[in-house]
Scaffold this motif. Structure first.
Motif: not given
Length: 561
Positions: A229-234, A395-400, A455-460
């Motif tokens: 559902g979100t990058a932080t979960n992965l 459309k794919l967020p390669w940066g993420l 960024s929530n992914t950076a914080i994770a």
């Protein structure tokens, strides 16, 4: 003037000064691998939090930093960028793009809205439920961007109906009435909408604010329901499995067992909170004006019209829906634990969630989008595939993907250098002054408010490795700290910069920043309260958090990438 000139170049100053300020770490302790790793980790953390350069660019720095600092070889760093978790993320994103490409997500959303109803309280629920469900599977940004025009169209129709009702008595009092023919309705609606477009975008009323915020909150909350559902979960999944390879891993099914009920409760809490704050729920004087039958019918007609515009479900949509449901079933039943998973019967080697994801991605590029090649009444045509690479490329967020990989590289460097073990040894002293539950509350609250400005992914990536080592040193189950902190990375409701859904609804509605801050602050604390109630109870029972697994001790020596 000089100060203003300096502030203009603050990003350049951060890029130049941060490495210089941190330089004493490797210079004072030249023989310490931990100090050199700390230098790289702190540099990445500062660049991620301040976003002085694009986050994906910062995420590539480990390829330079850790080999030069003598922490990891280039090969060791590079392999972390495409772990199984990242492959699962890419596969899930491509399936989500396929759903979005064929407009299946819009069909689902409109159909749910037609079923729920058009009264104000039901209408908000009708906006929130499909947003939440779709955000479990596709990008919350794409879901919000799809829902906002629908919300705007419905609100425009309500405004037009209000103008009709306000003018109708004076018109009907005349000898001739144009209302019966429908000319009056159409002309008034056209003029009222034209005035809105001509004027500067007005501030929305309280009811409209509630609708828009409901969509943003549902998108943020929905992402917590599934691993994809979100990058932080992965990010959490990848770090957890890398740091604790001997522990029983998380999978799609056991993640949903806890997080879907929590997601549903938070969605109900959000709906009630917005009703109380903006629509007068539980107050004698309701904040919403009772809608007339004409207004209810108008809203229903807007939604029905948009649904009819989609036409009948095409072969393309049906095929994508079948593949989407297939990958969900394959993920859920790979290792459901309550019954043997299908992976046990397929192969003797360990199959993980990236395998079915890539299988479905392959089928998306192979199966036809229509049946023109079977036509008998005309020339046969080669059918395009359900998806093409040009769409994925755009459309794919390669940066993420790079951001997640950079986090894995940073965690690997911390583990291999012994930095994680050193940090954990220092933090274990907190257990003497406060219990693990108090530490959990403090860490989750801090994470929630940190994600409002970064960024929530950076914080994770920054927080989770520290919490993993803290849990190991304190002899607490790693999930006790890591999973709640991961969920808190999605509880960013206060500021438009916190998440894309917040920014989208702010721009579309022109609501006052104070409205978002006031409502978001309350939502932050309400979601924390539900988490603190459910995690020590339901999650503890599901995952056995009361017992410290011996495999979680000394994580610095468990795995080598």
């Amino acid at each position: 003037m000089a100060a203003e000139g300096i502030l203009v170049y603050w990003r350049s100053l951060v890029v130049i000064l941060t490495p210089l300020i941190l330089l004493p770490l490797p210079l004072v302790y030249p023989g310490s691998t931990e100090a050199r790793a700390a230098y790289g980790v702190l540099l990445l953390a500062v660049f991620w939090v301040t976003e002085v350069v694009p986050l994906p660019v910062t995420s590539l720095l480990p390829v330079v930093l850790f080999p030069v600092l003598g922490v990891l070889s280039t090969e060791q760093v590079c392999v972390t960028y495409l772990k199984e978790t990242n492959m699962m993320f890419i596969g899930g994103l491509i399936v989500a793009i396929a759903v979005e490409h064929c407009n299946l997500h819009k069909r689902i959303a409109l159909r749910v809205m037609m079923l729920i109803g058009a009264s104000p309280r039901r209408l908000m629920l009708g906006f929130m439920i499909p947003t939440m469900f779709l955000s479990m599977w596709i990008s919350n940004t794409a879901t919000t961007a799809m829902m906002v025009p629908i919300v705007s169209a419905v609100l425009d129709e309500l405004k037009a109906q209000e103008v009709d009702n306000s003018r109708r008595p004076s018109v009907l009092s005349g000898a001739t009435s144009r209302h019966d023919s429908g000319t009056f309705d159409q002309e008034t609606r056209r003029k009222s909408l034209a005035r809105v477009e001509m004027d500067k975008l007005p501030r929305p009323n309280q009811e409209s604010v509630a609708y828009y915020l409901g969509v943003a909150y549902a998108a943020n909350i929905g992402g917590t329901g599934t691993l994809t559902g979100t990058a932080t979960n992965l990010t959490f999944k990848g770090l957890y499995e890398s740091l604790f390879p001997s522990l029983h891993g998380l999978n799609f099914a056991n993640w949903m067992l806890f997080n879907v009920p929590l997601m549903l409760i938070n969605a109900i809490v959000a709906w009630l909170w917005l009703q109380v704050l903006f629509m007068g729920l539980f107050r004698k004087s309701s904040g919403i004006q009772k809608q007339t039958k004409e207004q209810l019918k108008a809203v229903e007609e807007v939604i029905a019209t948009k649904y009819r515009e989609l036409g009948v479900m095409t072969f393309h949509e049906g095929s994508v829906m079948f593949l989407f449901l297939s990958v969900v079933v394959l993920w859920f039943f790979r290792a459901p634990e309550f019954i043997p998973g299908w992976a046990e019967y397929v192969s003797d080697v360990k199959i993980k969630d990236a395998t079915p994801a890539v299988l479905i991605v392959f089928l998306l590029f192979v199966l036809p989008a229509n049946l023109d090649f079977l036509r008998r009444d005309g020339p046969r045509k080669a059918s395009p595939a359900l998806l093409n690479w040009k769409i994925i490329h755009e459309k794919l967020p390669w940066g993420l993907v790079l951001l997640i990989g950079g986090g894995f590289a940073m965690a690997a460097a911390s583990r291999e250098s012994g930095l994680s073990k050193l940090i954990g040894a220092q933090l274990v002293t907190l257990q003497d002054s406060m219990g693990s539950t108090a530490i959990l509350v403090i860490m989750c609250t801090a994470t929630t408010f940190l994600t409002e400005v970064s960024s929530n992914t950076a914080i994770a990536n920054i927080v989770l490795p520290v919490l993993a080592e803290m849990a190991s040193a304190m002899r607490v189950h790693p999930l006790f700290f890591m999973m709640p902190a991961t969920l808190c990375c999605s509880y960013a409701f206060m500021l438009p910069v916190a998440t894309p859904p917040n920014a989208i609804v702010m721009a579309a509605s022109n609501m006052r920043p104070g409205d978002m801050i006031k409502a978001g602050l309350g939502m932050n604390f309400l979601c924390l309260i539900t988490l603190f109630i459910m995690f020590p109870t339901l999650a503890s029972w599901l995952y056995g958090l009361d017992v410290f697994p011996p495999e979680a001790a000394h994580i610095g020596t468990q795995s080598r990438l």
